[in-house]
Design an enzyme around this catalytic site. Structure first.
Site: not given
Length: 123
Positions: A35, A70, A77, A118
């Site tokens: 990332e 993250e 964790e 877009w």
């Protein structure tokens, strides 16, 4: 509150701890490495693609949100793993929720980038 550093010394040491956290995540979390490199590659693209400060901020900001999420996932964790190796449903749920937060931040990034690109293709 326990006494500690103040002023410039506190800021300096806080920055050192922050860089240690970044080093830890980079060294031990392949998702963070991926990332981070993606963010480093896409940041110049976002700055070029954005027509104004708001668009540039959204494009680059969503990349930073992914990295922030993250890092928080990595911290959770590590804390859960520190408590013990045995399976516990709440520990698993905590890790799953943190992982889901990363996933949602990635969805946000794809949505923002997709909508802005877009808009440029259609108009």
């Amino acid at each position: 509150m326990k006494p500690g550093r103040t002023g410039i010394s506190r800021l300096y040491h806080a920055a050192l701890y922050s860089f240690a956290g970044l080093r830890f995540a980079y060294r031990f979390e392949s998702a963070f490495r991926q990332e981070l490199w993606l963010a480093l590659l896409l940041t110049p693209v976002g700055l070029l693609v954005g027509d104004n400060a708001a668009e540039r901020g959204l494009l680059v900001g969503t990349l930073l949100i992914v990295l922030i999420t993250e890092l928080l996932n990595t911290a959770l964790e590590a804390a859960v793993d520190r408590v013990g190796d045995e399976f516990h449903a709440l520990a698993g749920s905590a890790k799953d929720a943190a992982s889901a937060a990363v996933f949602v931040s990635l969805l946000l990034t794809v949505l923002v980038w997709g909508l802005i690109i877009w808009e440029k293709v259609v108009h």
